[in-house]
Design a protein around this motif. Structure first.
Motif, PDB file in Angstrom:
ATOM      1  N   ALA A 150       0.926  -1.519   0.194  1.00 52.87           N
ATOM      2  CA  ALA A 150       0.078  -0.009   0.339  1.00 52.87           C
ATOM      3  C   ALA A 150       0.710   1.085   0.154  1.00 52.87           C
ATOM      4  O   ALA A 150       0.964   2.391  -0.279  1.00 52.87           O
ATOM      5  CB  ALA A 150      -1.515  -0.389   1.505  1.00 52.87           C
ATOM      6  N   SER A 151       1.878   1.000   0.800  1.00 54.08           N
ATOM      7  CA  SER A 151       2.731   2.632   0.691  1.00 54.08           C
ATOM      8  C   SER A 151       3.447   2.622  -0.599  1.00 54.08           C
ATOM      9  O   SER A 151       3.375   3.410  -1.022  1.00 54.08           O
ATOM     10  CB  SER A 151       3.882   2.306   2.011  1.00 54.08           C
ATOM     11  OG  SER A 151       4.819   3.313   2.436  1.00 54.08           O
ATOM     12  N   HIS A 171      14.440   1.295   2.062  1.00 54.64           N
ATOM     13  CA  HIS A 171      15.045   1.271   3.007  1.00 54.64           C
ATOM     14  C   HIS A 171      14.422   2.482   4.257  1.00 54.64           C
ATOM     15  O   HIS A 171      14.680   2.375   5.607  1.00 54.64           O
ATOM     16  CB  HIS A 171      16.241   2.090   2.961  1.00 54.64           C
ATOM     17  CG  HIS A 171      17.516   1.296   1.717  1.00 54.64           C
ATOM     18  ND1 HIS A 171      17.367  -0.250   2.315  1.00 54.64           N
ATOM     19  CD2 HIS A 171      17.321   1.285   0.009  1.00 54.64           C
ATOM     20  CE1 HIS A 171      18.139  -0.503   1.190  1.00 54.64           C
ATOM     21  NE2 HIS A 171      18.246   0.177   0.188  1.00 54.64           N
ATOM     22  N   VAL A 172      13.727   3.671   3.831  1.00 52.37           N
ATOM     23  CA  VAL A 172      12.330   4.306   4.584  1.00 52.37           C
ATOM     24  C   VAL A 172      11.728   3.624   5.462  1.00 52.37           C
ATOM     25  O   VAL A 172      11.865   3.474   6.549  1.00 52.37           O
ATOM     26  CB  VAL A 172      12.977   5.331   4.647  1.00 52.37           C
ATOM     27  CG1 VAL A 172      11.918   6.700   5.164  1.00 52.37           C
ATOM     28  CG2 VAL A 172      14.339   6.266   3.891  1.00 52.37           C
ATOM     29  N   ILE A 335      17.312   8.976   5.019  1.00 49.08           N
ATOM     30  CA  ILE A 335      16.196  10.299   4.523  1.00 49.08           C
ATOM     31  C   ILE A 335      17.798  11.450   3.835  1.00 49.08           C
ATOM     32  O   ILE A 335      16.808  11.835   3.045  1.00 49.08           O
ATOM     33  CB  ILE A 335      15.712  10.604   5.769  1.00 49.08           C
ATOM     34  CG1 ILE A 335      15.573   9.972   6.675  1.00 49.08           C
ATOM     35  CG2 ILE A 335      15.688  12.415   6.387  1.00 49.08           C
ATOM     36  CD1 ILE A 335      15.221   9.916   8.303  1.00 49.08           C
ATOM     37  N   LEU A 336      18.895  11.198   4.092  1.00 50.15           N
ATOM     38  CA  LEU A 336      19.490  11.829   3.630  1.00 50.15           C
ATOM     39  C   LEU A 336      19.643  11.361   2.215  1.00 50.15           C
ATOM     40  O   LEU A 336      19.825  12.748   1.327  1.00 50.15           O
ATOM     41  CB  LEU A 336      20.810  11.444   3.586  1.00 50.15           C
ATOM     42  CG  LEU A 336      22.189  12.267   2.826  1.00 50.15           C
ATOM     43  CD1 LEU A 336      22.277  14.012   3.644  1.00 50.15           C
ATOM     44  CD2 LEU A 336      23.378  11.767   3.300  1.00 50.15           C
ATOM     45  N   GLY A 337      18.923  10.090   1.893  1.00 50.57           N
ATOM     46  CA  GLY A 337      19.507  10.316  -0.175  1.00 50.57           C
ATOM     47  C   GLY A 337      17.740  11.159  -0.517  1.00 50.57           C
ATOM     48  O   GLY A 337      18.044  11.776  -1.855  1.00 50.57           O
ATOM     49  N   ALA A 338      16.862  10.725   0.133  1.00 49.60           N
ATOM     50  CA  ALA A 338      15.870  11.546  -0.189  1.00 49.60           C
ATOM     51  C   ALA A 338      15.663  12.862  -0.049  1.00 49.60           C
ATOM     52  O   ALA A 338      15.230  13.364  -0.961  1.00 49.60           O
ATOM     53  CB  ALA A 338      13.900  11.638   0.847  1.00 49.60           C
ATOM     54  N   GLN A 384       8.536  14.300  -3.851  1.00 46.90           N
ATOM     55  CA  GLN A 384       9.926  13.477  -2.924  1.00 46.90           C
ATOM     56  C   GLN A 384       9.578  13.725  -1.319  1.00 46.90           C
ATOM     57  O   GLN A 384       9.525  12.930  -0.671  1.00 46.90           O
ATOM     58  CB  GLN A 384      10.881  14.293  -3.309  1.00 46.90           C
ATOM     59  CG  GLN A 384      11.706  14.057  -5.056  1.00 46.90           C
ATOM     60  CD  GLN A 384      10.952  12.603  -5.675  1.00 46.90           C
ATOM     61  OE1 GLN A 384      10.797  12.193  -6.555  1.00 46.90           O
ATOM     62  NE2 GLN A 384      12.303  12.076  -5.102  1.00 46.90           N
ATOM     63  N   ALA A 385       9.193  14.888  -0.977  1.00 45.77           N
ATOM     64  CA  ALA A 385       9.444  15.597  -0.056  1.00 45.77           C
ATOM     65  C   ALA A 385       7.650  15.010   0.937  1.00 45.77           C
ATOM     66  O   ALA A 385       8.433  13.961   1.943  1.00 45.77           O
ATOM     67  CB  ALA A 385       9.241  16.584   0.752  1.00 45.77           C
ATOM     68  N   ALA A 386       6.668  15.462   0.218  1.00 42.35           N
ATOM     69  CA  ALA A 386       5.783  14.446   0.779  1.00 42.35           C
ATOM     70  C   ALA A 386       6.013  13.053   0.537  1.00 42.35           C
ATOM     71  O   ALA A 386       5.199  11.875   1.747  1.00 42.35           O
ATOM     72  CB  ALA A 386       4.362  14.342   0.251  1.00 42.35           C
ATOM     73  N   GLY A 387       6.378  12.104  -0.348  1.00 44.80           N
ATOM     74  CA  GLY A 387       7.302  10.943  -0.394  1.00 44.80           C
ATOM     75  C   GLY A 387       7.570   9.937   1.008  1.00 44.80           C
ATOM     76  O   GLY A 387       7.308   9.361   1.459  1.00 44.80           O
ATOM     77  N   LEU A 388       8.585  11.511   1.532  1.00 40.77           N
ATOM     78  CA  LEU A 388       9.880  10.357   2.671  1.00 40.77           C
ATOM     79  C   LEU A 388       8.448  10.775   4.177  1.00 40.77           C
ATOM     80  O   LEU A 388       8.529  10.124   4.358  1.00 40.77           O
ATOM     81  CB  LEU A 388       9.898  11.910   2.614  1.00 40.77           C
ATOM     82  CG  LEU A 388      10.943  11.413   3.737  1.00 40.77           C
ATOM     83  CD1 LEU A 388      12.285  10.501   3.691  1.00 40.77           C
ATOM     84  CD2 LEU A 388      11.963  12.904   4.139  1.00 40.77           C
TER      85      LEU A 388
END
Length: 450
Positions: A150-151, A171-172, A335-338, A384-388
């Motif tokens: 789902a995610s 990973h995250v 998180i750094l990669g995101a 990208q930020a919303a996905g994180l």
């Protein structure tokens, strides 16, 4: 509790056999439009698939053998969870995405997607390694796979996040799901250091061998889903550069932080892989090589600092138990990669992503194209930020609920004296005849350690 494991696994495999009997099939050869192109695709992707198999079965399994009395269990649990989670993911994916005219059509791509779902389980259980029974780990797998699917759909399909190497989606997500499971299972309980928890030189050596296997094959994991050609070529190069500088930076930072300039085996086992975690979100983008080098170096630095300072702080302030340090290897570099992917979509050239090209109806003048690209790049950066945020928040909440479920007595949570011990699941040659006496000795050692 001894009968629960074989009965549940046997029931699962029996139901799966029935499901495959009535609903799963392969595509007919005549349905393929071009046999030669399909053969070329298989020959191109199957070597990557084999590399990933070696990573998950051998590399990750050996990486988890740093606990000296739990190596046999770590290898076995990793192998079993990989197969169990992959089969479970095949069923769910087939029902959700590949069901046509009452049949699920199985191919190599669907198998790869199922294995990526299994990877999240293998990473997450690292947070509670050695302190849970196999029944509890199977419950984690049953619950985590649908949550991951789902995610992943929300992040990649709905939000359109660029994440070819699974930095955010794998990973995250798996890191914070595992931390949520640990917190939900143990709550505010502060667990003392177990006598069998300390690695030995031999167990550290086996774990480092697993790191080397993962390091060698990691570019295949990142590049396998890239478009063949330039994108896949860039992904391989960027991943290698990031992991190479990650390994060198690990030695530098670990030597500076440790006493007398010596190296920490735990830093080498984990931080050397941090570059591969961070680069996944930007691996196929047309960025300069120095960007991959910088990202790999920063991710290794963050990972080492996390082990040195953040892990003790979280254990002391939040009572958060993270046995394998998945927060340092998968969470922080992820998180750094995101964040890097958010920055990258704002600065990379227009030919990096086909999705950023203007539609046919847009005026093709330079100013119109530039304005469209700027607007689309800003929108993609927000995605990208919303996905994180979805990966962190959703996985953490789901993990807390699953961890609370693991407290059920029927799931055979191991007693403290049998944690980090292979004797819980295996007949160990030379084991004491009286298990109660052995348990008493271990309890005495634990009390002395406390």
């Amino acid at each position: 509790s001894r009968r629960l494991l074989p009965l549940s696994l046997g029931l699962f495999q029996g139901v799966l056999l029935l499901f495959f009997t009535f609903f799963v099939t392969y595509d007919e050869p005549s349905a393929q439009p071009d046999v030669s192109s399909v053969a070329n695709w298989i020959h191109g992707i199957f070597p990557f698939f084999q590399d990933i198999q070696v990573m998950l079965v051998v590399g990750l399994g050996l990486l988890l053998t740093f606990l000296p009395h739990y190596g046999l269990s770590a290898l076995t649990h990793n192998f079993l969870l990989l197969n169990f989670s992959t089969q479970w993911a095949l069923v769910l994916q087939g029902l959700l995405h590949h069901l046509h005219h009452g049949h699920v059509h199985l191919d190599l791509h669907s198998l790869l997607a199922a294995e990526f779902a299994a990877v999240t389980v293998l990473i997450s259980v690292g947070a509670v390694l050695g302190t849970t029974s196999l029944c509890q780990l199977l419950v984690v797998a049953v619950c985590e796979v649908p949550v991951y699917l789902a995610s992943e759909w929300i992040i990649t399909t709905h939000l359109g996040v660029l994440d070819v190497g699974g930095t955010i989606t794998i990973h995250v997500f798996s890191c914070y799901f595992g931390l949520g499971v640990s917190k939900g299972l143990f709550g505010a309980m502060q667990r003392p250091v177990h006598p069998k928890e300390t690695p030995t030189p031999c167990s550290n050596l086996m774990s480092l061998v697993g790191t080397l296997v993962l390091w060698v094959f990691w570019p295949s994991f990142v590049a396998i889903l890239c478009q063949p050609g330039d994108a896949q070529h860039r992904a391989i190069l960027n991943t290698f550069l990031a992991m190479s500088t990650s390994a060198v930076t690990t030695v530098v930072v670990s030597s500076l932080l440790e006493k007398d300039g010596k190296l920490s085996p735990g830093h080498l086992q984990n931080s050397s892989l941090a570059g591969g975690v961070a680069i996944g979100a930007v691996a196929d983008m047309a960025m300069p090589p120095v960007a991959a080098l910088a990202l790999g170096s920063l991710s290794a630095m963050v990972c080492v600092l996390g082990f040195r300072f953040l892990t003790p702080l979280l254990a002391q302030k939040l009572m958060l138990q993270d046995q394998c340090g998945i927060h340092n290897l998968h969470g922080l570099p992820g998180i750094l990669g995101a964040v890097a992917s958010t920055v990258a979509v704002l600065v990379v050239s227009e030919d990096t992503s086909p999705s950023q090209m203007p539609p046919a109806g847009v005026n093709a003048s330079k100013m119109a194209v530039g304005q469209w690209e700027e607007r689309e790049a800003g929108k993609q950066a927000l995605c990208q930020a919303a996905g994180l945020a979805v990966a962190v928040g959703g996985s953490l909440l789901a993990g807390l609920l699953v961890g609370a479920t693991l407290r059920l007595p029927c799931l055979a949570r191991p007693p403290l004296r049998l944690c980090f011990d292979d004797s819980l699941q295996f007949e160990i040659q030379g084991q004491a005849e009286n298990p109660e006496l052995c348990g008493t000795d271990e309890e005495g050692a634990l009390a002395l350690k406390e």
